[in-house]
Design a protein around this motif. Structure first.
Motif, PDB file in Angstrom:
ATOM      1  N   ASN A   1       0.828  -1.200   0.000  1.00 27.61           N
ATOM      2  CA  ASN A   1       0.000   0.000   0.000  1.00 27.61           C
ATOM      3  C   ASN A   1       0.866   1.255   0.000  1.00 27.61           C
ATOM      4  OD1 ASN A   1      -1.635   2.191   0.848  1.00 27.61           O
ATOM      5  ND2 ASN A   1      -3.096   0.766   1.765  1.00 27.61           N
ATOM      6  N   PRO A   2       0.774   2.106  -1.026  1.00 26.05           N
ATOM      7  CA  PRO A   2       1.588   3.331  -1.060  1.00 26.05           C
ATOM      8  C   PRO A   2       1.326   4.257   0.128  1.00 26.05           C
ATOM      9  CG  PRO A   2       0.669   2.877  -3.230  1.00 26.05           C
ATOM     10  CD  PRO A   2       0.006   1.928  -2.269  1.00 26.05           C
ATOM     11  N   ASP A   3       0.087   4.281   0.621  1.00 30.76           N
ATOM     12  CA  ASP A   3      -0.223   5.149   1.757  1.00 30.76           C
ATOM     13  C   ASP A   3       0.521   4.707   3.016  1.00 30.76           C
ATOM     14  OD1 ASP A   3      -1.937   6.646   0.198  1.00 30.76           O
ATOM     15  OD2 ASP A   3      -3.667   5.396   0.675  1.00 30.76           O
ATOM     16  N   GLU A   4       0.581   3.406   3.241  1.00 28.38           N
ATOM     17  CA  GLU A   4       1.309   2.912   4.406  1.00 28.38           C
ATOM     18  C   GLU A   4       2.807   3.099   4.219  1.00 28.38           C
ATOM     19  OE1 GLU A   4       0.152  -1.013   5.572  1.00 28.38           O
ATOM     20  OE2 GLU A   4      -1.934  -0.448   5.942  1.00 28.38           O
ATOM     21  N   ALA A   5       3.289   2.964   2.985  1.00 27.81           N
ATOM     22  CA  ALA A   5       4.707   3.217   2.706  1.00 27.81           C
ATOM     23  C   ALA A   5       5.035   4.679   2.988  1.00 27.81           C
ATOM     24  CB  ALA A   5       5.034   2.862   1.257  1.00 27.81           C
ATOM     25  N   TYR A   6       4.136   5.577   2.587  1.00 28.46           N
ATOM     26  CA  TYR A   6       4.322   6.999   2.849  1.00 28.46           C
ATOM     27  C   TYR A   6       4.343   7.262   4.360  1.00 28.46           C
ATOM     28  CZ  TYR A   6       3.447  12.040   2.853  1.00 28.46           C
ATOM     29  OH  TYR A   6       3.535  13.392   3.081  1.00 28.46           O
ATOM     30  N   ALA A   7       3.389   6.669   5.076  1.00 29.69           N
ATOM     31  CA  ALA A   7       3.309   6.871   6.525  1.00 29.69           C
ATOM     32  C   ALA A   7       4.580   6.377   7.214  1.00 29.69           C
ATOM     33  CB  ALA A   7       2.090   6.149   7.093  1.00 29.69           C
ATOM     34  N   LEU A   8       5.060   5.202   6.836  1.00 30.90           N
ATOM     35  CA  LEU A   8       6.269   4.682   7.449  1.00 30.90           C
ATOM     36  C   LEU A   8       7.461   5.567   7.130  1.00 30.90           C
ATOM     37  CD1 LEU A   8       7.808   2.528   9.038  1.00 30.90           C
ATOM     38  CD2 LEU A   8       8.092   1.257   6.900  1.00 30.90           C
ATOM     39  N   GLY A   9       7.546   6.044   5.893  1.00 28.01           N
ATOM     40  CA  GLY A   9       8.650   6.932   5.537  1.00 28.01           C
ATOM     41  C   GLY A   9       8.682   8.167   6.416  1.00 28.01           C
ATOM     42  N   MET A  10       7.517   8.703   6.744  1.00 21.48           N
ATOM     43  CA  MET A  10       7.455   9.894   7.586  1.00 21.48           C
ATOM     44  C   MET A  10       7.820   9.600   9.042  1.00 21.48           C
ATOM     45  SD  MET A  10       6.780  12.752   6.007  1.00 21.48           S
ATOM     46  CE  MET A  10       6.387  13.733   7.456  1.00 21.48           C
ATOM     47  N   VAL A  11       7.437   8.433   9.554  1.00 22.68           N
ATOM     48  CA  VAL A  11       7.560   8.200  11.003  1.00 22.68           C
ATOM     49  C   VAL A  11       8.600   7.149  11.370  1.00 22.68           C
ATOM     50  CG1 VAL A  11       5.137   8.841  11.291  1.00 22.68           C
ATOM     51  CG2 VAL A  11       5.734   6.417  11.129  1.00 22.68           C
ATOM     52  N   HIS A  12       9.353   6.618  10.394  1.00 15.27           N
ATOM     53  CA  HIS A  12      10.260   5.513  10.720  1.00 15.27           C
ATOM     54  C   HIS A  12      11.323   5.915  11.738  1.00 15.27           C
ATOM     55  CE1 HIS A  12      12.690   7.582   7.671  1.00 15.27           C
ATOM     56  NE2 HIS A  12      13.729   6.917   8.131  1.00 15.27           N
ATOM     57  N   ASP A  13      11.657   7.197  11.805  1.00 14.94           N
ATOM     58  CA  ASP A  13      12.616   7.683  12.796  1.00 14.94           C
ATOM     59  C   ASP A  13      11.987   8.706  13.731  1.00 14.94           C
ATOM     60  OD1 ASP A  13      14.974   6.288  12.599  1.00 14.94           O
ATOM     61  OD2 ASP A  13      15.852   7.592  11.076  1.00 14.94           O
ATOM     62  N   CYS A  14      10.667   8.617  13.944  1.00 15.02           N
ATOM     63  CA  CYS A  14       9.987   9.642  14.739  1.00 15.02           C
ATOM     64  C   CYS A  14      10.400   9.607  16.208  1.00 15.02           C
ATOM     65  CB  CYS A  14       8.469   9.516  14.608  1.00 15.02           C
ATOM     66  SG  CYS A  14       7.759   8.012  15.322  1.00 15.02           S
ATOM     67  N   GLY A  15      11.111   8.556  16.613  1.00  9.00           N
ATOM     68  CA  GLY A  15      11.621   8.533  17.981  1.00  9.00           C
ATOM     69  C   GLY A  15      12.750   9.525  18.206  1.00  9.00           C
ATOM     70  N   VAL A  16      13.416   9.956  17.116  1.00  7.07           N
ATOM     71  CA  VAL A  16      14.552  10.873  17.253  1.00  7.07           C
ATOM     72  C   VAL A  16      14.138  12.210  17.861  1.00  7.07           C
ATOM     73  CG1 VAL A  16      16.265  12.216  15.963  1.00  7.07           C
ATOM     74  CG2 VAL A  16      15.982   9.785  15.487  1.00  7.07           C
ATOM     75  N   PRO A  17      13.102  12.897  17.325  1.00  5.76           N
ATOM     76  CA  PRO A  17      12.715  14.168  17.947  1.00  5.76           C
ATOM     77  C   PRO A  17      12.305  14.028  19.412  1.00  5.76           C
ATOM     78  CG  PRO A  17      11.710  13.956  15.785  1.00  5.76           C
ATOM     79  CD  PRO A  17      12.304  12.630  16.113  1.00  5.76           C
ATOM     80  N   LEU A  18      11.637  12.921  19.755  1.00  7.79           N
ATOM     81  CA  LEU A  18      11.230  12.734  21.146  1.00  7.79           C
ATOM     82  C   LEU A  18      12.438  12.462  22.033  1.00  7.79           C
ATOM     83  CD1 LEU A  18       8.913  12.815  23.070  1.00  7.79           C
ATOM     84  CD2 LEU A  18       8.420  10.416  22.565  1.00  7.79           C
ATOM     85  N   MET A  19      13.444  11.776  21.511  1.00  4.92           N
ATOM     86  CA  MET A  19      14.689  11.594  22.265  1.00  4.92           C
ATOM     87  C   MET A  19      15.340  12.952  22.520  1.00  4.92           C
ATOM     88  SD  MET A  19      15.438   8.242  22.864  1.00  4.92           S
ATOM     89  CE  MET A  19      17.200   7.902  22.823  1.00  4.92           C
ATOM     90  N   MET A  20      15.317  13.818  21.515  1.00  2.00           N
ATOM     91  CA  MET A  20      15.887  15.159  21.677  1.00  2.00           C
ATOM     92  C   MET A  20      15.138  15.948  22.738  1.00  2.00           C
ATOM     93  SD  MET A  20      16.727  16.364  17.774  1.00  2.00           S
ATOM     94  CE  MET A  20      17.993  15.541  16.793  1.00  2.00           C
ATOM     95  N   GLU A  21      13.821  15.790  22.752  1.00  2.00           N
ATOM     96  CA  GLU A  21      12.996  16.497  23.727  1.00  2.00           C
ATOM     97  C   GLU A  21      13.214  15.961  25.136  1.00  2.00           C
ATOM     98  OE1 GLU A  21       8.270  16.595  24.686  1.00  2.00           O
ATOM     99  OE2 GLU A  21       8.845  17.024  22.622  1.00  2.00           O
TER     100      GLU A  21
END
Length: 293
Positions: free
Chosen positions: A137-157
């Motif tokens: 599914n391209p939509d799920e691929a898009y979503a994963l691309g956006m959030v695959h490293d979303c833990g990084v900003p929260l680690m910074m915070e």
């Protein structure tokens, strides 16, 4: 924000203490909850969806700019939010609103424009690869691309020295990075990212693909591995997208080009994609990036 706590028990199974984790997972915003309610209907009301989006001017603007990007725009430029919703479709719209809202919630630690620009590029490339390879599914691929490293900003915070820690490890492989993160902070950004995705009710396949980044030997992509096949495919797409983005920008601080290419081998084998075919696809994607940027 969702306060994360861990339960502690003694060897007899008796409760001992509740130890708060050193981070807070952002809560889903009200507009996302309202959108989910509207879209639960068998026949969602387009007008109601449009009116809801119009209550958030910045979200309205980002949706229009996104739908007119090369990934979504195939005919002509749109100026109407209703046209944008109709072009996207409700499922893709919900994915887009979720990732936009999550991005806003995780952008409170100073300027992260470069990080999110790269994530957006990876997301667009992953969606395009999904269409080219017809693997998911391209939509799920898009979503994963956006959030695959979303833990990084929260680690910074959550950890004041995390940005310096990450900069000092530029070029480290993913497994080595996550191990060092756990040693230093007691958590790694992949595990944190999967928690965020789950808390935001993202598809199980996306959550599973984020976790796959923790351990990426070939064995994890074998049919016998107890991992969702959709997660495997999505993970492989994003890995290829990161390689293409890295080639274009020379920026993906978590991998050197040599290590990235070595990590691609199992993904290419899983997708049944010969090296030479992938290189042709990569060249085509690079050409498109040059034309639209």
């Amino acid at each position: 924000m969702i306060l994360c706590r861990s339960l502690s028990y003694n060897r007899y199974g008796e409760f001992m203490a509740i130890k708060p984790k050193p981070y807070l997972i952002p809560s889903r915003p009200e507009i996302l909850l309202k959108l989910a309610t509207l879209l639960k209907s068998a026949e969602p009301d387009v007008g109601a969806v449009v009116n809801l989006l119009k209550t958030d001017v910045s979200l309205y603007t980002v949706v229009l700019s996104t739908v007119n990007s090369p990934l979504f725009s195939r005919v002509g430029r749109l100026s109407s939010l209703q046209q944008a919703v109709m072009r996207l479709g409700f499922k893709r719209l919900q994915t887009l609103i979720t990732v936009i809202s999550l991005k806003r919630s995780l952008s409170k630690t100073g300027r992260l424009d470069r990080f999110w620009d790269t994530s957006t590029e990876v997301a667009e490339l992953a969606a395009r690869l999904a269409g080219i390879l017809s693997v998911d599914n391209p939509d799920e691929a898009y979503a994963l691309g956006m959030v695959h490293d979303c833990g990084v900003p929260l680690m910074m915070e959550s950890f004041s020295d995390y940005r310096r820690f990450l900069n000092a490890l530029e070029g480290s492989d993913l497994a080595g990075l996550s191990s060092l993160e756990r040693q230093q902070y007691g958590v790694d950004h992949f595990t944190l990212g999967a928690e965020i995705a789950a808390a935001w009710h993202m598809p199980e396949s996306v959550c599973g693909a984020i976790k796959l980044q923790l351990h990426y030997p070939l064995e994890l992509l074998k049919p016998s591995a107890a991992i969702n096949d959709r997660s495997k495919a999505l993970f492989c797409l994003v890995l290829l997208a990161k390689d293409i983005s890295g080639q274009y920008r020379r920026f993906w601080r978590l991998n050197t080009p040599r290590e990235s290419w070595l990590e691609l081998k199992p993904a290419l084998e899983y997708l049944g994609l010969p090296d030479i075919d992938y290189l042709d696809i990569r060249d085509d994607c690079l050409d498109q990036l040059e034309r639209v940027r």
